[in-house]
Design a protein around this motif. Structure first.
Motif, PDB file in Angstrom:
ATOM      1  N   LEU A 545      -0.676  -7.751   4.930  1.00  0.00           N
ATOM      2  CA  LEU A 545      -1.014  -6.362   4.619  1.00  0.00           C
ATOM      3  C   LEU A 545      -1.675  -5.670   5.805  1.00  0.00           C
ATOM      4  N   ALA A 546      -2.490  -6.409   6.545  1.00  0.00           N
ATOM      5  CA  ALA A 546      -3.149  -5.819   7.712  1.00  0.00           C
ATOM      6  C   ALA A 546      -2.140  -5.451   8.792  1.00  0.00           C
ATOM      7  N   VAL A 547      -1.142  -6.309   8.974  1.00  0.00           N
ATOM      8  CA  VAL A 547      -0.105  -6.008   9.966  1.00  0.00           C
ATOM      9  C   VAL A 547       0.705  -4.785   9.541  1.00  0.00           C
ATOM     10  N   GLU A 548       1.070  -4.703   8.259  1.00  0.00           N
ATOM     11  CA  GLU A 548       1.824  -3.544   7.779  1.00  0.00           C
ATOM     12  C   GLU A 548       1.008  -2.265   7.908  1.00  0.00           C
ATOM     13  N   LYS A 549      -0.279  -2.342   7.645  1.00  0.00           N
ATOM     14  CA  LYS A 549      -1.122  -1.154   7.761  1.00  0.00           C
ATOM     15  C   LYS A 549      -1.224  -0.701   9.213  1.00  0.00           C
ATOM     16  N   ARG A 550      -1.366  -1.642  10.134  1.00  0.00           N
ATOM     17  CA  ARG A 550      -1.439  -1.268  11.550  1.00  0.00           C
ATOM     18  C   ARG A 550      -0.132  -0.630  12.010  1.00  0.00           C
ATOM     19  N   GLN A 551       1.004  -1.156  11.565  1.00  0.00           N
ATOM     20  CA  GLN A 551       2.284  -0.556  11.926  1.00  0.00           C
ATOM     21  C   GLN A 551       2.429   0.851  11.346  1.00  0.00           C
ATOM     22  N   ALA A 552       1.954   1.041  10.109  1.00  0.00           N
ATOM     23  CA  ALA A 552       2.030   2.375   9.499  1.00  0.00           C
ATOM     24  C   ALA A 552       1.132   3.368  10.233  1.00  0.00           C
ATOM     25  N   LEU A 553      -0.046   2.936  10.667  1.00  0.00           N
ATOM     26  CA  LEU A 553      -0.939   3.827  11.416  1.00  0.00           C
ATOM     27  C   LEU A 553      -0.348   4.190  12.774  1.00  0.00           C
ATOM     28  N   ASN A 554       0.294   3.224  13.423  1.00  0.00           N
ATOM     29  CA  ASN A 554       0.935   3.525  14.708  1.00  0.00           C
ATOM     30  C   ASN A 554       2.077   4.523  14.531  1.00  0.00           C
ATOM     31  N   ALA A 555       2.844   4.345  13.455  1.00  0.00           N
ATOM     32  CA  ALA A 555       3.920   5.295  13.190  1.00  0.00           C
ATOM     33  C   ALA A 555       3.372   6.669  12.822  1.00  0.00           C
ATOM     34  N   LEU A 556       2.226   6.697  12.156  1.00  0.00           N
ATOM     35  CA  LEU A 556       1.610   7.973  11.792  1.00  0.00           C
ATOM     36  C   LEU A 556       1.154   8.741  13.025  1.00  0.00           C
ATOM     37  N   ASN A 557       0.696   8.044  14.030  1.00  0.00           N
ATOM     38  CA  ASN A 557       0.264   8.708  15.262  1.00  0.00           C
ATOM     39  C   ASN A 557       1.445   9.276  16.051  1.00  0.00           C
ATOM     40  N   ARG A 558       2.646   8.693  15.845  1.00  0.00           N
ATOM     41  CA  ARG A 558       3.808   9.144  16.605  1.00  0.00           C
ATOM     42  C   ARG A 558       4.710  10.096  15.825  1.00  0.00           C
ATOM     43  N   CYS A 559       4.487  10.248  14.517  1.00  0.00           N
ATOM     44  CA  CYS A 559       5.418  10.995  13.681  1.00  0.00           C
ATOM     45  C   CYS A 559       5.342  12.491  13.980  1.00  0.00           C
ATOM     46  N   ILE A 560       6.448  13.158  13.711  1.00  0.00           N
ATOM     47  CA  ILE A 560       6.554  14.605  13.873  1.00  0.00           C
ATOM     48  C   ILE A 560       7.070  15.164  12.555  1.00  0.00           C
ATOM     49  N   GLY A 561       6.315  16.075  11.975  1.00  0.00           N
ATOM     50  CA  GLY A 561       6.736  16.661  10.707  1.00  0.00           C
ATOM     51  C   GLY A 561       5.764  16.330   9.590  1.00  0.00           C
ATOM     52  N   SER A 562       5.533  17.284   8.730  1.00  0.00           N
ATOM     53  CA  SER A 562       4.550  17.099   7.657  1.00  0.00           C
ATOM     54  C   SER A 562       5.061  16.148   6.578  1.00  0.00           C
ATOM     55  N   HIS A 563       6.360  16.169   6.295  1.00  0.00           N
ATOM     56  CA  HIS A 563       6.888  15.298   5.243  1.00  0.00           C
ATOM     57  C   HIS A 563       6.724  13.830   5.612  1.00  0.00           C
ATOM     58  N   GLN A 564       7.111  13.461   6.820  1.00  0.00           N
ATOM     59  CA  GLN A 564       6.958  12.079   7.255  1.00  0.00           C
ATOM     60  C   GLN A 564       5.487  11.696   7.325  1.00  0.00           C
ATOM     61  N   SER A 565       4.633  12.636   7.726  1.00  0.00           N
ATOM     62  CA  SER A 565       3.197  12.343   7.791  1.00  0.00           C
ATOM     63  C   SER A 565       2.631  12.055   6.406  1.00  0.00           C
ATOM     64  N   ARG A 566       3.049  12.810   5.410  1.00  0.00           N
ATOM     65  CA  ARG A 566       2.561  12.556   4.045  1.00  0.00           C
ATOM     66  C   ARG A 566       3.029  11.195   3.537  1.00  0.00           C
ATOM     67  N   LEU A 567       4.269  10.826   3.828  1.00  0.00           N
ATOM     68  CA  LEU A 567       4.764   9.523   3.375  1.00  0.00           C
ATOM     69  C   LEU A 567       3.990   8.377   4.003  1.00  0.00           C
ATOM     70  N   LEU A 568       3.729   8.469   5.301  1.00  0.00           N
ATOM     71  CA  LEU A 568       2.993   7.400   5.978  1.00  0.00           C
ATOM     72  C   LEU A 568       1.544   7.350   5.523  1.00  0.00           C
ATOM     73  N   THR A 569       0.936   8.509   5.302  1.00  0.00           N
ATOM     74  CA  THR A 569      -0.443   8.525   4.807  1.00  0.00           C
ATOM     75  C   THR A 569      -0.534   7.891   3.429  1.00  0.00           C
ATOM     76  N   ARG A 570       0.447   8.180   2.587  1.00  0.00           N
ATOM     77  CA  ARG A 570       0.478   7.573   1.256  1.00  0.00           C
ATOM     78  C   ARG A 570       0.666   6.059   1.351  1.00  0.00           C
ATOM     79  N   LYS A 571       1.490   5.605   2.294  1.00  0.00           N
ATOM     80  CA  LYS A 571       1.694   4.169   2.458  1.00  0.00           C
ATOM     81  C   LYS A 571       0.417   3.482   2.921  1.00  0.00           C
ATOM     82  N   VAL A 572      -0.313   4.107   3.835  1.00  0.00           N
ATOM     83  CA  VAL A 572      -1.580   3.528   4.304  1.00  0.00           C
ATOM     84  C   VAL A 572      -2.572   3.413   3.160  1.00  0.00           C
ATOM     85  N   ASP A 573      -2.644   4.422   2.310  1.00  0.00           N
ATOM     86  CA  ASP A 573      -3.568   4.371   1.173  1.00  0.00           C
ATOM     87  C   ASP A 573      -3.187   3.266   0.191  1.00  0.00           C
TER      88      ASP A 573
END
Length: 678
Positions: A545-573
């Motif tokens: 779970l820690a590895v998946e969370k770190r990957q999601a946070l890295n993708a969140l820092n690189r994402c472009i667009g509000s829709h993708q940002s909301r999906l990644l934020t929801r996944k981190v939560d």
């Protein structure tokens, strides 16, 4: 002023600025046609007009005009081309011919065009208008009744014909014997074998729909001014003519129902199972006439999977890292789809022994267990002698009698205790098979998903069986055995390289090859036993779970667009909430902040091997030397048995009528050499 040189290369005009004789030679332009020069030093051999080749991309200072492709600039070729398609020499009497036949690719005069096409279903035209050529067939027996039929030529053109047949000669049998197939049992329209073979080849090899295949063929008639007077696609689709023709074609082609290399009974076969979740079907297509076919109606290699019974739960102690096969996991799937995927069981040679549509939301364990039994029954062997390779084989441990193994690629996603006991590299009798043959087959099958989604279930099933049959015809087992020999040579070189590395790491030990084999076997057995004794399952899950969370946070820092940002934020939560639940259930004193760091020292004990007086690199190298040596020895035995089986099959094989195109490696579904993923 600045010097320039204007040249023509491959039909293009280029202006080179600031160049001289030396620079022109460097750009390989010495044979280019010089159009204009402004004080530039032009080589003497630049006067010849030929196509030159420029190495590499154009440099700065080079300006390109549009390529000259206008026919008006080539009047000689244009006049000859117009004569070739409008008027020519008669192929029969060498007079001036004004009628052209695309099928014959020749001109005919007014007299010869009718005598030459007696009994031929060709679409000749004159002055861009189709000619009404009388077509008449006779059985040659006593005069009988005449029947008017419609024939389709190789380009999809419709022609009226008269059949003179006696009472004993049936009209349908008479035309089928002359390579014309009936569109249905109720119509008097017959299509040529060449047309149906062309449509089948375009659909299978071009991976396109029947509608586009008909358009491709009929466009050849439109080029010559012949507009189609009927809808070819509607006639073929309404009567399912191509599907019926494929069933007759299968009787001639003799699609193989057994694998040639699996005939050896000395060693147990190795079967692989996996699901292709991209093959879907819309439920609304043919819903009013949908009927689930009976077992006898399912074509090979389909097998029935009964979903009415109770769902199969994963085996106790299975890895929690995978959601496939979990009865409690609900996968979101559209209610508009009744087929979500496609499951196959294939041998290591690429032959598909059993398959079925996946009708449940997500991959259930009922598919590998049922299709494995169907494949074993068709093989005619005992289930205990089979090795079954599956991505989550640890979940069906108590459900089947076969020996189980996890593929090389997916083994690293399992827990260490599962990887050290179930990986295909530590499973005896598997050779150097990597277990990813299903993925190679899916690379061939996956593109067909877009033409299968909008088909009736019965026609879809038969088309899939036909595609698999054509795929089986193109399996080249001789090339496959050659690739195994090359792979064995690579493994031998790898073993020698690992032995040299160990001797460089610990030169004072001076290990021999036999000593490294013994140490590798001992260390692997100790590590596997130690892994089964570990009780830190919650820690394994926490690190995942820690590895998946770190990957999601890295993708969140690189994402472009509000829709993708909301999906990644929801996944981190969601991951943070799940980590809290695991920590609370474990009763550990660690804090969540400490466990969120996947590289924390808390997780280091999960990777520790048994304490030994040698570096970890030496231990891993010795284990790899042992596993590679043992698996290579098993592979040699398997390859020899498979080569003997192929030799026996070739000695007793009867000649088969060739109805398909030549073998091509791009349709084989498996590469000539097996890629190693470990």
């Amino acid at each position: 002023s600045k010097k320039y040189l204007k040249v023509r290369i491959n039909g293009r005009t280029r202006q080179l600025s600031g160049v001289g004789k030396t620079s022109v030679l460097k750009r390989s332009l010495t044979t280019a046609h010089v159009l204009e020069s402004s004080g530039a030093s032009v080589p003497d051999d630049c006067e010849t007009v030929v196509n030159s080749h420029v190495d590499g991309p154009s440099t700065s200072g080079v300006h390109c005009d549009w390529e000259d492709v206008s026919p008006k600039n080539r009047p000689e070729i244009l006049s000859a081309f117009l004569k070739a398609v409008e008027v020519g020499v008669c192929a029969q009497c060498l007079k001036v011919g004004s009628a052209y036949c695309p099928q014959c690719s020749a001109f005919f005069c007014d007299e010869c065009v009718r005598t030459r096409h007696i009994g031929l279903v060709h679409s000749a035209y004159q002055n861009r208008e189709p000619l009404d050529l009388s077509i008449k067939f006779a059985c040659g027996c006593t005069p009988g009744s005449s029947l008017k039929v419609t024939l389709l030529d190789a380009f999809g053109g419709y022609h009226s014909a008269i059949i003179d047949a006696c009472a004993s000669c049936h009209c349908t049998e008479f035309l089928v014997a002359r390579n014309y197939f009936p569109l249905s049992d109720r119509t008097s329209v017959f299509a040529s074998f060449e047309l149906l073979n062309s449509l089948d080849s375009i659909m299978i090899h071009g991976i396109t729909s029947l509608s586009k295949a008909c358009t491709i063929l009929q466009n050849r008639r439109i080029v010559f001014g012949q507009r189609p007077n009927r809808d070819l696609y509607y006639d073929l689709r309404r009567n399912n003519t191509l599907g019926l023709y494929r069933e007759f074609l299968a009787e001639v082609a003799q699609f193989p129902s057994v694998c040639t290399l699996c005939r050896s009974k000395d060693l147990g076969p190795i079967l692989h199972g996996d699901a292709l979740m991209g093959w879907r079907r819309r439920a609304a297509v043919g819903a009013e006439i949908f009927q689930d076919p009976l077992d006898a109606d399912l074509p090979f290699p389909f097998a029935r999977v009964d979903l009415s019974g109770q769902a199969i739960a994963p085996a106790r102690g299975a890895c929690p890292n995978w959601t496939a096969g979990e009865t409690s996991y609900i996968c979101r799937a559209s209610s508009k789809l009744d087929v979500k995927g496609f499951f196959i069981v294939a041998c290591r040679h690429g032959f598909i022994w059993s398959c079925s549509d996946v009708r449940t939301p997500g991959e259930r364990l009922i598919y590998p267990t049922t299709l494995l039994r169907a494949a074993v029954q068709r093989l005619g062997v005992q289930e205990e002698s089979v090795t079954f390779v599956y991505d989550v084989a640890c979940k069906i441990g108590s459900k089947v009698k076969s020996k189980l193994a996890v593929p090389v690629f997916h083994a690293y996603g399992h827990e260490s205790k599962c990887r050290l006991n179930n990986s295909i590299r530590v499973t005896s009798g598997t050779g150097i098979t990597d277990g990813e043959i299903c993925e190679r087959i899916f690379s061939f099958l996956r593109p067909y998903g877009r033409i299968l989604k909008e088909m009736r279930i019965d026609r879809r099933t038969r088309l899939i069986a036909h595609i698999i049959g054509m795929y089986h015809l193109r399996l080249d087992f001789e090339s496959w055995l050659v690739s195994r020999d090359k792979l064995l040579s690579k493994k031998k070189y790898l073993i020698d390289q690992k032995v040299r590395e160990v001797r460089q790491l610990v030169p004072q030990a001076d290990f021999t090859y036999q000593q490294l084999l013994q140490l590798g076997e001992q260390w692997l057995r100790e590590d596997a036993h130690a892994a089964t004794q570990r009780t830190s399952d919650w820690l394994q899950k926490m690190r995942r779970l820690a590895v998946e969370k770190r990957q999601a946070l890295n993708a969140l820092n690189r994402c472009i667009g509000s829709h993708q940002s909301r999906l990644l934020t929801r996944k981190v939560d969601v991951l943070r909430t799940e980590m809290k639940k695991v920590l609370e259930s474990s009763g550990s004193q660690y804090t969540l902040k400490e466990l969120e760091n996947a590289s924390s020292a808390i997780y280091s004990r999960l990777d520790n091997h048994t304490i030994r007086p040698f570096p970890l690199a030496v231990q891993l190298a010795a284990i790899e030397i042992f596993t590679t040596s043992i698996r290579s020895t098993e592979e040699v035995q398997r390859v020899n048995a498979e080569r003997d089986s192929l030799a026996r099959f070739n000695s007793f094989r009867l000649p088969i009528t060739e109805v398909c195109s030549n073998k091509s490696s791009d349709c084989s579904g498996s590469s000539s050499s097996e890629d190693e993923l470990d």
